[in-house]
Design an enzyme around this catalytic site. Structure first.
Site, PDB file in Angstrom:
ATOM      1  N   LYS A   1       2.881  11.394  -3.333  1.00  0.00           N
ATOM      2  CA  LYS A   1       1.899  10.691  -4.165  1.00  0.00           C
ATOM      3  C   LYS A   1       0.988  11.674  -4.907  1.00  0.00           C
ATOM      4  CE  LYS A   1      -1.537   6.985  -3.626  1.00  0.00           C
ATOM      5  NZ  LYS A   1      -2.162   6.106  -2.619  1.00  0.00           N
TER       6      LYS A   1
ATOM      7  N   ASP B   1     -13.117   5.273   0.961  1.00  0.00           N
ATOM      8  CA  ASP B   1     -11.682   5.264   1.265  1.00  0.00           C
ATOM      9  C   ASP B   1     -11.127   6.685   1.224  1.00  0.00           C
ATOM     10  OD1 ASP B   1      -8.942   4.940   1.344  1.00  0.00           O
ATOM     11  OD2 ASP B   1      -8.820   3.516  -0.313  1.00  0.00           O
TER      12      ASP B   1
ATOM     13  N   ASP C   1       0.881  -1.164   0.000  1.00  0.00           N
ATOM     14  CA  ASP C   1       0.000   0.000   0.000  1.00  0.00           C
ATOM     15  C   ASP C   1       0.921   1.218   0.000  1.00  0.00           C
ATOM     16  OD1 ASP C   1      -1.680   2.097   0.512  1.00  0.00           O
ATOM     17  OD2 ASP C   1      -2.490   1.302   2.403  1.00  0.00           O
TER      18      ASP C   1
ATOM     19  N   GLU D   1      -7.232   0.517  -4.629  1.00  0.00           N
ATOM     20  CA  GLU D   1      -7.244   0.439  -3.160  1.00  0.00           C
ATOM     21  C   GLU D   1      -8.588  -0.012  -2.585  1.00  0.00           C
ATOM     22  OE1 GLU D   1      -5.670   4.292  -2.201  1.00  0.00           O
ATOM     23  OE2 GLU D   1      -3.698   3.722  -2.951  1.00  0.00           O
TER      24      GLU D   1
END
Lengths: 620, 173
Positions: free
Chosen positions: A86, A207, A25, A185
């Site tokens: 990211k 999420d 992850d 994800e």
């Protein structure tokens, strides 16, 4: 000598030789690696027992720090410490300029227009920074599992576009990881949740991480995880909450633009801490410089309200796309650290008309789901009853047509893999080439969509306008990555591209980074060897010193003692040098010259023991 | 085309009426056999084949699942390829179209969420009626021209439904 292993013909010596594979992850704030061990998926810890690796990398002139130590230095060394990288993956200079103000870095443009960040180690692309995080996790996994990995499943936000996915894959390549699959994800979270609870029916995965938001609606049926629709925002997350709180503190404290990068980082850390406290307490006292104030949960809710509302809007759209009503959804699962915020939970509960499930560890669930999928893809589950994931593309794919319009070839939320063709024609007599511009997005105008690639189909035989038939085929694989080919049907002229987003890394840049990483791996290795030699030499010096102090006078004559001290001095002199081999050589010399002394000490100890005296008495 | 009949792929007879749940169950079963994940440890060639077969299966499933594309597919099996865009000579329906459009514009101007909800309900009902009409026209081989007209009507209502969705999205901003 080891005995030879003899196996029956046709039978492998280890019938259950496992191929090591992990799930990673790669998060905005934190990253994790997980693997299936003895049938159980679990997150792997580092030497100090920590499972979570902060996604922070610090570039010092001589070395690179990844994780907690880099995070601690974020305020003191803001320009060389990369956080939340990211958010920059697969982004061009244009996007970065829009985000400016939030980012304390010094940017420069690379060959292909990709942004690079200036650091003490020279320019670094967001892809390289991610690669350093991935490499740390790979090394942790290899050390824990005791072998080389066949590959990894790396998770990405479901709403990542083609460029962001490609950038993630490039980062893995630079980190020396074979990517078994890029997995969305929320889908990974659904796998972990579904298998853990034996859930069936329609579930929603909400999420909300540090920097990205995804909503996915899935149907779970006998081990098949079918994504019905996904939606989200790749620039929405807990970071935005922190910015809002930091902005509030700055305004309350009367601080304007004068904050430098380091102070801004400190302020962001305080804001983040205050936000986290408010998940438990109704109010929190904040001190920043000379200013002190109180932030209540209610004010926090107002500050973050617009961001939460944006996430709910994406949820409603996903439900419309999936053609399901809130009542049909049997469970809402919360994933990502930002779902700990009470306001988020309340709003989600009210939208779906049910309490969301928060009892699954929101930090680990994605990595664990990825590890389960990695196990399947590595071929370790051969019993047949394995799980199957049917995912979708998050954004429509299409082509530019006349008038600067985007024509959709594959609409969003189409199940992958998918292949679809569309026919175009020439609009001028005798036209021998056609430009193909590949786009991704939902908007009608080309200018509002993301440009993925442009290529030209040449050599079409001259015909009257409208007579040529150009068939453009889009193929999206199970990673969600696109390949486009074009063919003139009558003449058979063909062209194809593996879509490499226009502002991604050029192949030359990837090759250069790969080389750099091999070189730095060599440097890392020799640096480690040097440190090990230095540590061993120091230990030896201390041991000889204490032996000399204890028994030197009694067991050595003057000449012997001087010889030992002479060699010991030479070793001391080499300690600060960077010559690992010289240190090793000198350490050997010291060991040899003290051999006789060590033997005499041993004998003295033994005879003392035999004569009934304790060793301590002799050493006194 | 060289590709197997989509209905045969799902063990079904070519027909407009079908059980969507049964189709979905069969789809998941077939997806298990063809998905590239099952061939992850095999040669590149086998993996490419799996991607292609999976893509074909997904295409077949999407085509049959949606009533309008299912109807178009039935017509194509019968040798009638309908162009996506065509001038419609269906005056009766043209009037109805105009009415729907005007109503939708009024709803947009008024940002009337309740009005949109009831508009959607009527639209769904109209779609269901069209499906029934197509089904019975299809069963009667002498009524082929009717089936083409009905498919065009279905396409129009699909477009209208997409516009309603866009409107909902805009009003959600």
């Amino acid at each position: 000598m080891a005995l030879l292993q003899i196996a029956e013909p046709g039978q492998s010596p280890k019938p259950h030789q496992r191929r090591l594979a992990v799930g990673i992850d790669l998060g905005t704030t934190n990253s994790l690696v997980a693997a299936v061990r003895s049938g159980v998926a679990e997150a792997l810890a580092d030497d100090s027992g920590a499972v979570i690796l902060p996604s922070v990398v610090r570039y010092l002139a001589e070395r690179t720090e990844v994780g907690a130590s880099a995070k601690d230095a974020a305020s003191a060394d803001p320009f060389n410490t990369m956080t939340s990288v990211k958010r920059l993956m697969g982004r061009g200079m244009g996007d970065i300029t829009r985000m400016a103000g939030q980012l304390p870095y010094r940017f420069s443009a690379g060959d292909s227009g990709m942004p690079f960040i200036e650091t003490a180690q020279g320019p670094k692309s967001p892809v390289e920074v991610s690669a350093d995080i991935l490499r740390t996790l790979r090394e942790r996994a290899e050390a824990t599992l005791g072998g080389e990995l066949v590959g990894a499943v790396i998770t990405v936000p479901a709403y990542f576009d083609d460029a962001q996915r490609q950038a993630t894959k490039d980062a893995a390549q630079i980190a020396g990881l074979n990517v078994l699959r890029l997995l969305n994800e929320p889908t990974a979270a659904a796998v972990a949740y579904g298998l853990d609870r034996g859930a069936e029916g329609i579930v929603a995965i909400y999420d909300l991480g540090g920097g990205t938001f995804d909503i996915s609606i899935l149907r779970l049926s006998k081990g098949v995880f079918e994504v019905l629709a996904t939606g989200g925002d790749t620039a929405l997350g807990g970071d935005d909450f922190d910015h809002a709180v930091a902005g509030w503190i700055a305004a309350q404290a009367g601080l304007g633009e004068q904050l430098d990068a380091g102070q801004w980082r400190t302020l962001m850390q305080q804001a983040c801490a205050a936000k986290e406290r408010l998940s438990r307490d109704a109010e929190v006292v904040i001190r920043f410089g000379d200013w002190q104030g109180c932030l209540t949960r209610q004010v926090l809710n107002e500050l973050i309200g617009p961001f939460v509302a944006r996430s709910l809007k994406a949820c409603r759209r996903a439900m419309r796309d999936a053609e399901v009503d809130a009542q049909e959804i049997s469970a809402v699962v919360m994933v990502g650290g930002s779902t700990r915020v009470p306001h988020v939970r309340e709003q989600v509960a009210s939208l779906f008309g049910r309490e969301p499930l928060t009892d699954i560890d929101p930090d680990k669930v994605v990595a664990i789901g990825a590890a389960i999928q990695a196990e399947t893809l590595a071929g370790n589950n051969r019993d047949g009853e394995e799980l199957l994931l049917l995912d979708v593309i998050p954004l429509s794919l299409g082509l530019e047509t006349m008038g600067g319009l985007m024509e959709k070839v594959i609409p969003r939320n189409t199940t992958i893999p998918v292949a679809r063709a569309q026919e175009f024609t020439t609009y001028k007599d005798g036209q021998t080439a056609i430009m193909i511009h590949v786009l991704q997005g939902e908007r009608e105008l080309v200018a509002d969509c993301r440009s993925l690639a442009r290529f030209e189909l040449r050599g079409i035989p001259p015909m009257v306008a409208g007579a040529a038939k150009v068939r453009v085929t889009f193929q999206v694989d199970a990673d969600g990555l696109l390949q486009v080919s074009a063919r003139e049907v009558a003449s058979g002229v063909q062209a194809s591209v593996q879509v490499k987003p226009s502002y991604g890394l050029s192949d030359a840049e990837i090759a250069r980074m790969l080389e750099d990483s091999f070189r730095s791996a060599d440097v890392d290795k020799s640096a480690r060897a040097l440190r090990e030699q230095q540590v061993d030499a120091r230990r030896l010096i201390e041991a000889v010193e204490s032996a000399l102090a204890a028994d030197g006078d009694r067991l050595l004559d003057q000449e012997e003692r001087e010889a030992i001290e002479d060699q010991l001095d030479r070793l001391r002199g080499l300690l600060d040098s960077s010559d690992a081999i010289a240190i090793e050589q000198q350490a050997k010399t010291v060991t040899q010259i003290t051999d006789a002394f060590a033997a005499r000490r041993m004998n003295a100890t033994v005879s003392a023991a035999l004569s009934g005296r304790r060793v301590n008495d002799i050493e006194d | 085309m060289g590709k197997p009949c989509y209905f045969a792929l799902f063990d079904l007879q070519p027909s407009f009426e079908l059980d969507r749940d049964q189709l979905a169950t069969k789809y998941r079963e077939l997806a298990r056999e063809t998905h590239p994940d099952r061939f992850a440890a095999e040669s590149d060639q086998r993996q490419r084949e799996a991607v292609e077969r999976s893509a074909d299966l997904n295409e077949a499933y999407q085509t049959l699942r949606n009533p309008t594309s299912r109807a178009r597919y039935l017509l194509s099996l019968d040798g009638t390829e309908l162009p996506l865009e065509a001038t419609v000579q269906d005056t009766e329906f043209l009037f109805q179209q105009l009415q729907w459009r005007e109503e939708l514009e009024a709803l947009q101007d008024g940002a009337d969420m309740d009005g949109i909800a009831s508009f959607k309900a009527r639209l769904t009902q109209a779609q269901n009626e069209l499906h029934d009409a197509f089904s019975s026209a299809w069963a009667d081989t002498t009524r082929r021209p009717d089936t083409e007209r009905l498919v065009r009507r279905m396409q129009f209502l699909d477009k209208l439904a997409a516009q309603v969705r866009q409107l909902e999205e805009r009003l959600d901003d």
